[in-house]
Design an enzyme around this catalytic site. Structure first.
Site, PDB file in Angstrom:
ATOM      1  N   TYR A  69      -1.420  16.671   9.653  1.00  0.00           N
ATOM      2  CA  TYR A  69      -1.775  15.592  10.586  1.00  0.00           C
ATOM      3  C   TYR A  69      -3.288  15.514  10.725  1.00  0.00           C
ATOM      4  O   TYR A  69      -3.947  16.555  10.857  1.00  0.00           O
ATOM      5  CB  TYR A  69      -1.159  15.833  11.965  1.00  0.00           C
ATOM      6  CG  TYR A  69      -0.086  14.816  12.270  1.00  0.00           C
ATOM      7  CD1 TYR A  69      -0.428  13.477  12.433  1.00  0.00           C
ATOM      8  CD2 TYR A  69       1.253  15.177  12.359  1.00  0.00           C
ATOM      9  CE1 TYR A  69       0.545  12.528  12.682  1.00  0.00           C
ATOM     10  CE2 TYR A  69       2.226  14.222  12.611  1.00  0.00           C
ATOM     11  CZ  TYR A  69       1.871  12.898  12.772  1.00  0.00           C
ATOM     12  OH  TYR A  69       2.820  11.961  13.013  1.00  0.00           O
TER      13      TYR A  69
ATOM     14  N   GLU B 161      -5.066  12.581  12.586  1.00  0.00           N
ATOM     15  CA  GLU B 161      -5.446  11.347  13.310  1.00  0.00           C
ATOM     16  C   GLU B 161      -6.944  11.349  13.587  1.00  0.00           C
ATOM     17  O   GLU B 161      -7.495  12.360  14.026  1.00  0.00           O
ATOM     18  CB  GLU B 161      -4.676  11.259  14.625  1.00  0.00           C
ATOM     19  CG  GLU B 161      -3.260  10.783  14.427  1.00  0.00           C
ATOM     20  CD  GLU B 161      -2.472  10.676  15.718  1.00  0.00           C
ATOM     21  OE1 GLU B 161      -3.047  10.891  16.801  1.00  0.00           O
ATOM     22  OE2 GLU B 161      -1.271  10.384  15.631  1.00  0.00           O
TER      23      GLU B 161
ATOM     24  N   ASP C 203      -8.580 -11.173   0.294  1.00  0.00           N
ATOM     25  CA  ASP C 203      -7.491 -10.233  -0.009  1.00  0.00           C
ATOM     26  C   ASP C 203      -7.284 -10.269  -1.521  1.00  0.00           C
ATOM     27  O   ASP C 203      -6.707 -11.220  -2.057  1.00  0.00           O
ATOM     28  CB  ASP C 203      -6.224 -10.661   0.742  1.00  0.00           C
ATOM     29  CG  ASP C 203      -5.022  -9.792   0.379  1.00  0.00           C
ATOM     30  OD1 ASP C 203      -5.108  -9.005  -0.582  1.00  0.00           O
ATOM     31  OD2 ASP C 203      -3.982  -9.927   1.061  1.00  0.00           O
TER      32      ASP C 203
ATOM     33  N   THR D 240      -4.698  -3.626  -2.133  1.00  0.00           N
ATOM     34  CA  THR D 240      -3.775  -2.509  -2.284  1.00  0.00           C
ATOM     35  C   THR D 240      -4.303  -1.654  -3.428  1.00  0.00           C
ATOM     36  O   THR D 240      -5.216  -2.059  -4.158  1.00  0.00           O
ATOM     37  CB  THR D 240      -2.352  -2.982  -2.627  1.00  0.00           C
ATOM     38  OG1 THR D 240      -2.418  -3.800  -3.791  1.00  0.00           O
ATOM     39  CG2 THR D 240      -1.728  -3.761  -1.486  1.00  0.00           C
TER      40      THR D 240
ATOM     41  N   LYS E 121      -1.365  -1.916  -7.541  1.00  0.00           N
ATOM     42  CA  LYS E 121      -1.081  -3.007  -8.480  1.00  0.00           C
ATOM     43  C   LYS E 121      -1.963  -2.837  -9.726  1.00  0.00           C
ATOM     44  O   LYS E 121      -1.795  -1.874 -10.449  1.00  0.00           O
ATOM     45  CB  LYS E 121      -1.287  -4.354  -7.786  1.00  0.00           C
ATOM     46  CG  LYS E 121      -0.341  -4.551  -6.589  1.00  0.00           C
ATOM     47  CD  LYS E 121      -0.432  -5.925  -6.010  1.00  0.00           C
ATOM     48  CE  LYS E 121       0.558  -6.136  -4.889  1.00  0.00           C
ATOM     49  NZ  LYS E 121       0.009  -5.808  -3.561  1.00  0.00           N
TER      50      LYS E 121
ATOM     51  N   ARG F 120       0.790   3.734  -3.779  1.00  0.00           N
ATOM     52  CA  ARG F 120       1.027   2.613  -2.868  1.00  0.00           C
ATOM     53  C   ARG F 120       0.156   2.814  -1.640  1.00  0.00           C
ATOM     54  O   ARG F 120       0.254   3.856  -0.976  1.00  0.00           O
ATOM     55  CB  ARG F 120       2.488   2.581  -2.435  1.00  0.00           C
ATOM     56  CG  ARG F 120       3.444   2.340  -3.536  1.00  0.00           C
ATOM     57  CD  ARG F 120       4.802   2.054  -2.986  1.00  0.00           C
ATOM     58  NE  ARG F 120       4.898   0.652  -2.665  1.00  0.00           N
ATOM     59  CZ  ARG F 120       5.317  -0.266  -3.519  1.00  0.00           C
ATOM     60  NH1 ARG F 120       5.684   0.079  -4.730  1.00  0.00           N
ATOM     61  NH2 ARG F 120       5.397  -1.528  -3.170  1.00  0.00           N
TER      62      ARG F 120
END
Ligand code: DSN
Length: 415
Positions: free
Chosen positions: A52, A54, A198, A224, A227, A233
């Site tokens: 973790y 954060e 984008d 992203t 692709k 991903r």
């Protein structure tokens, strides 16, 4: 407790094996899919999945973050160099998350977003009526020109001047042509709007220098990584320094919790791979393959939206054929050719049926396929779609597809 998959869960293991065989034995023409390197996969399945973190490097809410800090800083540095951006956030879990965070960072509820209509090649996260942004913001769409089926800057300027949006989104998930970002900056300045580019689909072509770069023009760029960039991903936000704090806060704690450190490790690897000279060669082949596929399909009598392609994908208009996009993608899959149905501009059929399919070449190019294979695949697509009632044709082509796939194994050519 730390048993392997084979020892723990034979059901999931079997499904993974079936999917491995499906990927190996079929031709992926979905333009948003690709095969990342083994290194990317190793990072995704690594020990980092346990941690973790954060917050951001040096400012975490948890202890034990010294190594994940080092990792995230490395990913950010590589990304800044690769994308030539002033500030980069590598935490978005996806492109949609990245876009939502940008809206949260730059807009107030009720503000206006001007973006490309989904049915003209836009993306759901640009404010389609089924999505969260649509409930928070006023969404106005532009489309492509009816004759050229390309972006029409004068028309977009007219709509912008009519609605004075706070944010203009340039970017698409089904647009086969080059996007020139300079006129977008001009339009955004004329109406005093922020400009978001984008570029999830075309980012690989951009970093290879084979497509115009939005970074010098847009206030914020989202993408992203899975692709054309051929990574894990995930999403990335690139922005000018003045928006850095707003963007970071909008990702965490604004719209996401703990970052996926395993994915950030995989992104760092992907940025390194994308900076290598072979990556440029790969992207050039992606484009050449798309052109060859487009040429073959046009010679076979298919109409392509905008009459061709400049990038990694094409949109086949099936409206003059006796078949819908849904039917076409179904029968192509029977022959081992995997595509997705797609609306074409001014489509008269609903999104669940459509008049088009959207083949693309990133995945097949990663397998090592070149122009001769594209020609063959184009001819197979033609034969299948011109004879939809003849299942025996699909059966025969299925065998040929398997043979071709054997010649181009995924993890020999792409490792
Ligand atoms: N980016 C979409 C695609 O083009 O397939 C999925 O959201």
């Amino acid at each position: 407790m730390l048993r392997s998959l084979a020892q723990t869960d034979s059901q999931v293991e079997k499904i993974l094996k079936k999917e491995t065989i499906r990927q190996q034995d079929t031709l992926t023409l979905i333009p948003s899919e690709n095969y990342p390197s083994r290194a990317v996969r190793e990072a995704e399945g690594s020990i980092l999945i346990d941690k973790y973190a954060e917050g951001y490097p040096g400012k975490r809410h948890y202890r034990g973050c010294q190594f994940v800090d080092e990792l995230e800083e490395l990913a950010i540095e590589r990304a800044k160099k690769l994308f030539k951006g002033e500030h980069v956030n590598v935490q978005p879990h996806s492109g949609t998350q990245a876009n939502i965070a940008v809206y949260q960072a730059l807009l107030n509820p009720g503000d206006t977003i001007l973006s490309l209509n989904l049915s003209h090649g836009g993306h759901l996260s640009h404010g389609n009526k089924a999505t969260l942004p649509h409930t928070h913001y006023r969404i106005i769409h532009y489309g492509v020109n009816r004759d050229s089926e390309m972006l029409d800057y004068e028309e977009i300027r007219r709509i912008a001047k009519e609605h004075y949006p706070q944010l203009i989104v340039v970017g698409a998930s089904a647009y086969p042509r080059t996007i020139d970002f300079a006129p977008w900056r001009e339009i955004a300045d004329e109406v005093e709007a922020y400009l978001l580019a984008d570029v999830a689909h075309i980012i690989g072509l951009i970093v290879a220098g084979l497509h115009p770069d939005p970074v010098p023009y847009a206030d914020v760029v989202t993408t992203t990584t899975q692709k054309t960039l051929r990574g894990p991903r995930g999403g990335v936000i690139i922005c000018q320094k003045e928006y850095a704090s707003l963007i970071d806060k909008a990702i965490f704690p604004g719209t996401q919790g703990g970052p996926f450190m395993h994915t950030i490790a995989a992104k760092a690897i992907c940025f390194k791979e994308a900076a290598e000279p072979q990556f440029k060669e790969y992207q050039a082949q992606v484009i050449s393959n798309a052109r060859e596929l487009a040429k073959t399909l046009m010679e076979e009598g298919f109409r392509l939206v905008s009459k061709g392609t400049d990038n990694h994908l094409l949109l086949i208009d099936l409206s003059s054929k006796d078949i819908t996009g849904k039917e076409a993608s179904t029968i192509l899959e029977e022959a081992g050719i995997v595509t997705n149905r797609n609306s074409i501009p001014f489509d008269t059929k609903p999104a669940s049926i459509t008049s088009g399919i959207r083949p693309g070449t990133p995945a097949l190019t990663t397998r090592g396929m070149k122009e001769p294979e594209m020609k063959l695949i184009g001819e197979w697509i033609s034969k299948i779609l011109h004879n939809p009632k003849q299942g025996n044709i699909r059966k025969k082509i299925r065998e040929k597809v398997k043979e071709l796939c054997e010649k181009f194994p995924i993890y020999v050519n792409s490792s």
